[in-house]
Design a protein around this motif. Structure first.
Motif, mmCIF file in Angstrom:
data_model
loop_
_atom_site.group_PDB
_atom_site.id
_atom_site.type_symbol
_atom_site.label_atom_id
_atom_site.label_comp_id
_atom_site.label_asym_id
_atom_site.label_seq_id
_atom_site.Cartn_x
_atom_site.Cartn_y
_atom_site.Cartn_z
ATOM 1 N N LEU A 1 0.832 -1.205 0.000
ATOM 2 C CA LEU A 1 0.000 0.000 0.000
ATOM 3 C C LEU A 1 0.868 1.257 0.000
ATOM 4 C CD1 LEU A 1 -2.698 -1.104 2.606
ATOM 5 C CD2 LEU A 1 -3.114 -0.689 0.180
ATOM 6 N N ALA A 2 1.950 1.236 0.778
ATOM 7 C CA ALA A 2 2.834 2.401 0.869
ATOM 8 C C ALA A 2 3.517 2.681 -0.465
ATOM 9 C CB ALA A 2 3.875 2.194 1.963
ATOM 10 N N ALA B 1 0.967 4.155 -2.837
ATOM 11 C CA ALA B 1 0.671 5.542 -2.458
ATOM 12 C C ALA B 1 1.821 6.465 -2.826
ATOM 13 C CB ALA B 1 0.374 5.619 -0.963
ATOM 14 N N THR C 1 9.247 8.320 6.902
ATOM 15 C CA THR C 1 7.922 7.776 7.145
ATOM 16 C C THR C 1 7.757 7.385 8.609
ATOM 17 O OG1 THR C 1 8.450 5.441 6.717
ATOM 18 C CG2 THR C 1 7.907 6.823 4.801
ATOM 19 N N ASN D 1 9.064 0.432 5.057
ATOM 20 C CA ASN D 1 8.462 1.315 4.052
ATOM 21 C C ASN D 1 9.442 2.378 3.577
ATOM 22 O OD1 ASN D 1 6.137 -0.141 4.305
ATOM 23 N ND2 ASN D 1 4.962 1.441 5.359
ATOM 24 N N VAL E 1 1.970 4.578 6.489
ATOM 25 C CA VAL E 1 0.979 3.575 6.089
ATOM 26 C C VAL E 1 1.147 2.377 7.019
ATOM 27 C CG1 VAL E 1 0.183 2.014 4.272
ATOM 28 C CG2 VAL E 1 1.009 4.301 3.670
ATOM 29 N N SER F 1 -0.807 -1.537 8.230
ATOM 30 C CA SER F 1 -1.819 -2.563 8.003
ATOM 31 C C SER F 1 -1.486 -3.748 8.891
ATOM 32 C CB SER F 1 -1.857 -3.001 6.537
ATOM 33 O OG SER F 1 -2.782 -4.044 6.349
ATOM 34 N N GLU G 1 -6.781 0.237 8.278
ATOM 35 C CA GLU G 1 -5.495 0.081 7.608
ATOM 36 C C GLU G 1 -5.369 1.141 6.519
ATOM 37 O OE1 GLU G 1 -5.042 -3.536 5.387
ATOM 38 O OE2 GLU G 1 -6.950 -3.315 4.323
ATOM 39 N N GLY G 2 -4.131 1.387 6.114
ATOM 40 C CA GLY G 2 -3.890 2.358 5.058
ATOM 41 C C GLY G 2 -3.121 3.560 5.570
ATOM 42 N N GLY G 3 -3.206 4.643 4.811
ATOM 43 C CA GLY G 3 -2.492 5.862 5.186
ATOM 44 C C GLY G 3 -2.258 6.743 3.974
ATOM 45 N N GLY H 1 -0.712 5.700 9.862
ATOM 46 C CA GLY H 1 -1.309 6.234 8.647
ATOM 47 C C GLY H 1 -2.409 7.239 8.885
#
Length: 404
Positions: free
Chosen positions: A75-76, A79, A103, A141, A188, A190, A230-232, A336
């Motif tokens: 996801l990171a 993004a 990060t 990340n 981010v 998860s 979850e996410g960011g 996130g």
């Protein structure tokens, strides 16, 4: 003094992939919270989460990266790609030594780690992936983003739960002021797997309600904890002069930052959130009246909501500034969460609209705050204050204002 501005946004959230889809869904009040689908949570007391839907790493990343990365990192990386595209950064835009990464991480790649531990104990050490050596790590990340985009300047990671996302962006601003031209920053997380779920439950702050519309209600008289998500978001932070010279659009300026820590109550310590907010305002050279909206941390805990509301009224006055908690549509996303709030604040500055706090029906009158509920609210863009707190006593605050 060098000015740091945000020129690119990459958001991966439970209610939208990409910042424009996320922003549109947020203004419509669309929630990404629902029953956990990534594993069987039926035996746990908490069974709701904000999961990122429809994300297929095969569509966004080279195949070689997928077996060596946790979902958090996938996801990171996506993004980060979206943020660079949004900022118009092409290879060769900056010297590789003039680009860095900063990060935040809170949980690390727990899903990857759990799978490999299952392999270790169920099949034997020969079945454990060699990528276990780094895929679980909360700093991964930063490393993967820097490698993917050949960013050879300073890189680092901050660990402060929700507050860490603001700390990382503040470090990006420091590095811009030290001479870097561009820094990828944000956070981010998860950890929607049994290993991560039990870790979150240990904090005793998760809501145990099964109705997604009544589970996470910050500042409500019926508040009952929070829902994890979850996410960011990953942001492109640049030197303003450098961004202007290449014709980049800036969403806004990182104008002020403050951080503090709650000392233990048994030692006579007081909550430090107010101190963080006041330091951020002073750093920005602004008065409380210059702030047009507060993006609150919104823990959903009666005790913590009371501390935050008291901070807001002490700094601004009772009901004197609009307050919002758009993460009621995503859940609390660990590191996130605050970067997504920064993205919301920058888009609110761009469009002149404050996103709503959904599902809250009755704000506790003892809090004396003007919570934006139900629908977005138009505003004349001023500066925005983002507040974030992390488990264990971390407090951070950041002021954003229109660039230039």
């Amino acid at each position: 003094m060098t000015t740091a501005v945000v020129t690119g946004l990459g958001v991966a959230a439970p209610n939208g992939l990409g910042h424009e889809r996320f922003w549109s869904a947020t203004l419509r009040g669309e929630s990404g919270i629902g029953p956990v689908r990534r594993f069987d949570a039926s035996r746990y007391p908490s069974r709701l989460a904000g999961e990122v839907p429809g994300f297929d790493p095969d569509e966004h990343l080279p195949k070689r990266l997928i077996p060596q990365t946790d979902r958090m990192t996938q996801l990171a990386l996506a993004a980060a790609d979206w943020a660079l595209t949004d900022a118009g950064v092409q290879p060769g835009t900056c010297d590789t030594e003039q680009m860095g990464v900063s990060t935040a991480g809170a949980s690390g790649g727990l899903e990857f780690g759990q799978r490999e531990l299952d392999n270790l104990w169920g099949k034997g050490p020969q079945h454990v992936s060699v990528y276990m050596s780094f895929a679980w790590f909360y700093a991964v990340n930063s490393g993967q983003i820097s490698i993917r985009h050949a960013m050879r300047g300073p890189a680092g990671v901050f660990v402060g739960d929700q507050a860490g996302g603001l700390d990382a962006v503040a470090q990006a601003r420091r590095n811009i002021r030290k001479g870097l031209r561009l820094v990828m920053s944000g956070g981010v997380d998860s950890s929607l797997c049994p290993y991560g779920w039990v870790s979150r439950m240990s904090g005793t702050q998760l809501s145990t309600r099964d109705d997604p519309n009544r589970a996470y209600l910050p500042f409500d008289v019926d508040a009952h904890g929070h829902v994890p998500g979850e996410g960011g978001a990953i942001l492109v932070v640049e030197d303003a002069d450098s961004a202007r010279s290449r014709g980049a659009r800036a969403y806004g300026e990182i104008a002020g930052y403050g951080a503090s820590f709650d000392a233990a109550p048994r030692h006579g310590g007081q909550p430090g959130l107010r101190r963080a907010a006041e330091v951020a305002l002073a750093d920005a050279g602004l008065e409380p009246a210059d702030i047009g909206v507060v993006f609150a941390d919104g823990s959903g805990s009666t005790e913590q909501d009371g501390v935050e509301a008291a901070t807001i009224t002490a700094v601004f006055g009772a009901g004197a500034v609009p307050v919002t908690v758009p993460k009621t549509m995503t859940g609390r996303m660990n590191s996130g969460g605050a970067p997504v709030d920064l993205a919301c604040a920058l888009l609110a500055l761009r469009d002149g609209v404050i996103p709503p706090t959904i599902n809250v029906r009755t704000v506790d009158p003892a809090y004396e705050i003007d919570l934006v509920t139900g629908a977005p609210r138009r505003w004349k863009p001023k500066a925005a204050l983002v507040l974030a707190r992390g488990t264990g006593g971390f407090n951070s605050a950041m002021v954003l204002r229109a660039a230039g």
